[in-house]
Motif scaffolding. Structure first.
Motif, PDB file in Angstrom:
ATOM      1  N   PHE A  60     -13.768  -6.728  11.280  1.00  0.00           N
ATOM      2  CA  PHE A  60     -12.344  -7.073  11.227  1.00  0.00           C
ATOM      3  C   PHE A  60     -11.499  -5.821  11.030  1.00  0.00           C
ATOM      4  O   PHE A  60     -10.507  -5.599  11.734  1.00  0.00           O
ATOM      5  N   VAL A  61     -11.884  -4.980  10.083  1.00  0.00           N
ATOM      6  CA  VAL A  61     -11.136  -3.756   9.793  1.00  0.00           C
ATOM      7  C   VAL A  61     -11.354  -2.721  10.890  1.00  0.00           C
ATOM      8  O   VAL A  61     -10.402  -2.085  11.360  1.00  0.00           O
ATOM      9  N   LYS A  62     -12.597  -2.551  11.301  1.00  0.00           N
ATOM     10  CA  LYS A  62     -12.934  -1.521  12.291  1.00  0.00           C
ATOM     11  C   LYS A  62     -12.202  -1.751  13.610  1.00  0.00           C
ATOM     12  O   LYS A  62     -11.633  -0.823  14.197  1.00  0.00           O
ATOM     13  N   LYS A  63     -12.199  -3.002  14.061  1.00  0.00           N
ATOM     14  CA  LYS A  63     -11.564  -3.359  15.334  1.00  0.00           C
ATOM     15  C   LYS A  63     -10.058  -3.141  15.277  1.00  0.00           C
ATOM     16  O   LYS A  63      -9.456  -2.562  16.192  1.00  0.00           O
ATOM     17  N   ARG A  64      -9.432  -3.551  14.194  1.00  0.00           N
ATOM     18  CA  ARG A  64      -7.978  -3.444  14.103  1.00  0.00           C
ATOM     19  C   ARG A  64      -7.516  -2.022  13.808  1.00  0.00           C
ATOM     20  O   ARG A  64      -6.448  -1.612  14.278  1.00  0.00           O
ATOM     21  N   GLY A  69      -4.373   1.620  14.307  1.00  0.00           N
ATOM     22  CA  GLY A  69      -4.303   2.794  13.451  1.00  0.00           C
ATOM     23  C   GLY A  69      -4.790   2.473  12.051  1.00  0.00           C
ATOM     24  O   GLY A  69      -5.146   1.330  11.744  1.00  0.00           O
ATOM     25  N   PRO A  70      -4.811   3.466  11.150  1.00  0.00           N
ATOM     26  CA  PRO A  70      -5.409   3.278   9.817  1.00  0.00           C
ATOM     27  C   PRO A  70      -4.623   2.356   8.890  1.00  0.00           C
ATOM     28  O   PRO A  70      -5.141   1.913   7.871  1.00  0.00           O
ATOM     29  N   ILE A  71      -3.359   2.059   9.224  1.00  0.00           N
ATOM     30  CA  ILE A  71      -2.549   1.151   8.400  1.00  0.00           C
ATOM     31  C   ILE A  71      -2.029   0.041   9.297  1.00  0.00           C
ATOM     32  O   ILE A  71      -1.300   0.299  10.259  1.00  0.00           O
ATOM     33  N   PHE A  72      -2.411  -1.199   9.017  1.00  0.00           N
ATOM     34  CA  PHE A  72      -1.969  -2.320   9.851  1.00  0.00           C
ATOM     35  C   PHE A  72      -1.692  -3.542   8.989  1.00  0.00           C
ATOM     36  O   PHE A  72      -2.117  -3.635   7.843  1.00  0.00           O
ATOM     37  N   GLY A  78      -2.793 -17.211   4.104  1.00  0.00           N
ATOM     38  CA  GLY A  78      -1.369 -17.524   4.002  1.00  0.00           C
ATOM     39  C   GLY A  78      -0.507 -16.442   3.396  1.00  0.00           C
ATOM     40  O   GLY A  78       0.702 -16.634   3.234  1.00  0.00           O
ATOM     41  N   ARG A  79      -1.103 -15.285   3.050  1.00  0.00           N
ATOM     42  CA  ARG A  79      -0.318 -14.217   2.434  1.00  0.00           C
ATOM     43  C   ARG A  79      -0.256 -12.990   3.345  1.00  0.00           C
ATOM     44  O   ARG A  79      -1.279 -12.581   3.904  1.00  0.00           O
ATOM     45  N   PRO A  80       0.932 -12.377   3.463  1.00  0.00           N
ATOM     46  CA  PRO A  80       1.025 -11.149   4.270  1.00  0.00           C
ATOM     47  C   PRO A  80       0.343  -9.996   3.548  1.00  0.00           C
ATOM     48  O   PRO A  80       0.537  -9.792   2.345  1.00  0.00           O
ATOM     49  N   VAL A  81      -0.470  -9.253   4.283  1.00  0.00           N
ATOM     50  CA  VAL A  81      -1.259  -8.163   3.694  1.00  0.00           C
ATOM     51  C   VAL A  81      -1.189  -6.943   4.604  1.00  0.00           C
ATOM     52  O   VAL A  81      -1.276  -7.070   5.827  1.00  0.00           O
ATOM     53  N   VAL A  82      -1.040  -5.776   4.016  1.00  0.00           N
ATOM     54  CA  VAL A  82      -1.197  -4.519   4.751  1.00  0.00           C
ATOM     55  C   VAL A  82      -2.528  -3.917   4.336  1.00  0.00           C
ATOM     56  O   VAL A  82      -2.811  -3.768   3.143  1.00  0.00           O
ATOM     57  N   ILE A  83      -3.363  -3.601   5.319  1.00  0.00           N
ATOM     58  CA  ILE A  83      -4.682  -3.028   5.064  1.00  0.00           C
ATOM     59  C   ILE A  83      -4.657  -1.548   5.433  1.00  0.00           C
ATOM     60  O   ILE A  83      -4.175  -1.176   6.500  1.00  0.00           O
ATOM     61  N   SER A  84      -5.153  -0.721   4.522  1.00  0.00           N
ATOM     62  CA  SER A  84      -5.098   0.725   4.726  1.00  0.00           C
ATOM     63  C   SER A  84      -6.467   1.369   4.628  1.00  0.00           C
ATOM     64  O   SER A  84      -7.226   1.116   3.691  1.00  0.00           O
ATOM     65  N   SER A  85      -6.768   2.204   5.599  1.00  0.00           N
ATOM     66  CA  SER A  85      -7.959   3.064   5.548  1.00  0.00           C
ATOM     67  C   SER A  85      -7.543   4.530   5.645  1.00  0.00           C
ATOM     68  O   SER A  85      -8.329   5.388   6.020  1.00  0.00           O
ATOM     69  N   ASP A  86      -6.287   4.792   5.291  1.00  0.00           N
ATOM     70  CA  ASP A  86      -5.734   6.148   5.308  1.00  0.00           C
ATOM     71  C   ASP A  86      -5.970   6.795   3.939  1.00  0.00           C
ATOM     72  O   ASP A  86      -5.363   6.380   2.937  1.00  0.00           O
TER      73      ASP A  86
END
Length: 473
Positions: A60-64, A69-72, A78-86
């Motif tokens: 899920f993380v790798k594909k997106r 990019g590293p922040i999406f 049901g909750r908005p989330v920003v995922i970061s690998s930066d």
């Protein structure tokens, strides 16, 4: 009549279309990070929870990350989330605890820890109190002075019992071992006097906790809730007994808490019970997963077994008293063992993500993360990054002989980072070091069934069976 129905249907379509548009395009005082909010209400939760039979970072993380990019952005349960690998942004976020972000828990986790306990634990002054309390009972000084011998004794007893079995599922046994030890240190639980095998019933608890929070019989989350109720009942009885008999002191963590309940107003019965459950969960589930992975990886690499054995037999050889136990000086001297522990923690990445909630809008790389959104830092995305670690999926303890502190500062966070990093980090490492010492000096481990490692998105195991034999039988 027909015209009225057509009007109602048209109005419904307009409202639904507007709601769907707002779902996919949340309000923001700027430009949101790229990404998709998925389906209404469930977002991209099902894709996030999908199992993956590899040590690699969650697909899920790798594909997106590859697409956006590293922040999406995304939406989970049901909750908005920003995922970061930066790594740079993550490092910055961890330095902003209490300013730009605060601790936050998934709804399923908050429910099992109780909403009030989870909320209060996020307050800065209370978190500081709890951190100091934990370090006072599980920190380096206590480990050095009195807990290391107790750990070694407990491991010796468990492995002796395991050696009498024809074979066993390793994750079940490591969970039970660590549950029994930490529960005794926390609130005086004595496994040998209990008719319930609590430790093994909590195996893979974290995987169930990370499932979709539907509490109906047959679901993994329902099983979590039932096991949680058993643990809460146990802890409640321990607390009530201690309060009824204040002279009954066992030298455990609960003694300290009960004493402080007289002066600290936030230490209500309810808070203490769920706090103790949270500490128990954080210790046995995460450590047992990392230890199980480490044993599997070590057993698959004979050269690692050989060098570990040489290091620990040298410790035994250099002892003045052959019958004495493991000392703190000996533990600190285990250079290669510490490399094995670091590598296991790097590959394990037991926590699927470290969660925070934004206290105000945050600007990053031209994007805005709105106030009130969840922010997830993904340890696996940092610790399995091929730009940082050569051949990142390979189990290579020797890599730690050359890795600099500058690299690990922002790209190695098995225990989190910043002011809220895990207070039990040293306890976890000492337990693993003591286990490896007993394992390679007294026993041989034979893999009966290799099984599989599963990320869903937490670290889990399926069908990994071993046999333990005493070396000198």
């Amino acid at each position: 009549m027909l015209s009225i129905w057509l009007s109602v249907i048209s109005l419904f379509i307009v409202i639904a279309t507007h709601w769907l548009y707002r779902w996919r395009n949340p309000k923001c005082n700027g430009k949101l990070p790229p990404g998709s909010m998925g389906f209404p209400l469930i977002g991209e939760t099902l894709a996030f929870l999908a199992a993956n039979k590899t040590l690699d970072m969650p697909p899920f993380v790798k594909k997106r990350a590859k697409k956006y990019g590293p922040i999406f952005r995304t939406s989970l349960a049901g909750r908005p989330v920003v995922i970061s690998s930066d790594p740079e942004f993550n490092y910055y976020v961890f330095q902003q605890e209490g300013k730009l972000v605060e601790r936050w828990y998934m709804d399923s986790f908050a429910k099992l820890l109780h909403q009030d306990a989870a909320r209060i634990n996020g307050q800065k002054n209370i978190h500081k109190y709890l951190r100091n309390l934990i370090l006072g009972h599980f920190g380096p000084e206590v480990l050095k002075e009195k807990m290391l011998p107790k750990l070694e004794d407990a491991i010796n007893q468990k492995m002796h019992g395991w050696s009498k079995l024809s074979s066993f599922e390793l994750k079940d046994k490591t969970s039970a071992m660590i549950f029994d030890f930490t529960a005794k240190e926390l609130f005086g639980y004595e496994a040998e006097k209990s008719c319930d095998n609590f430790g093994e019933s909590f195996t893979n608890f974290l995987q169930g906790l990370m499932s979709f929070p539907i509490n109906i019989p047959g679901t993994a989350y329902h099983k979590c809730v039932q096991n949680q109720k058993k643990a809460i009942k146990l802890i409640t009885s321990m607390l009530e007994e201690r309060k009824r008999n204040p002279e009954l002191r066992k030298g455990d963590f609960l003694d300290l808490v009960v004493a402080d309940m007289k002066t600290e107003t936030f230490l209500t019965d309810n808070f203490v019970i769920y706090m103790m459950f949270g500490l128990l969960l954080a210790s046995f589930e995460t450590i047992s997963s990392t230890l199980t992975l480490a044993i599997k990886l070590i057993n698959d690499h004979p050269k690692v077994v050989q060098q570990l054995t040489e290091e620990h037999e040298a410790i035994l050889k250099n002892r003045e008293d052959a019958n004495s136990g493991l000392t703190w000086k000996e533990y600190k001297s285990m250079t290669f063992t510490h490399s094995v522990i670091n590598e296991s923690l790097r590959l394990g990445s037991v926590a699927p993500g470290i969660l925070r909630r934004t206290l105000q809008d945050i600007q990053v790389n031209g994007y805005t993360i709105p106030k009130g959104w969840a922010l997830m830092v993904v340890p696996a995305a940092l610790q399995l990054n091929p730009n940082t670690y050569e051949d990142p999926l390979a189990f290579n303890p020797w890599r730690w002989q050359t890795i600099s502190a500058n690299v690990t500062a922002k790209n190695y966070i098995p225990f989190g980072a910043g002011m809220t990093s895990c207070a039990g980090a040293d306890f976890s490492k000492v337990l693993m070091g003591a286990f490896f010492h007993v394992m390679v000096t007294k026993y041989r481990l034979t893999t009966i069934k290799g099984g599989e490692v599963i990320r869903s998105p937490t670290l889990g195991f399926e069908g990994f069976h071993i046999k333990v034999s005493a070396k000198h039988e």
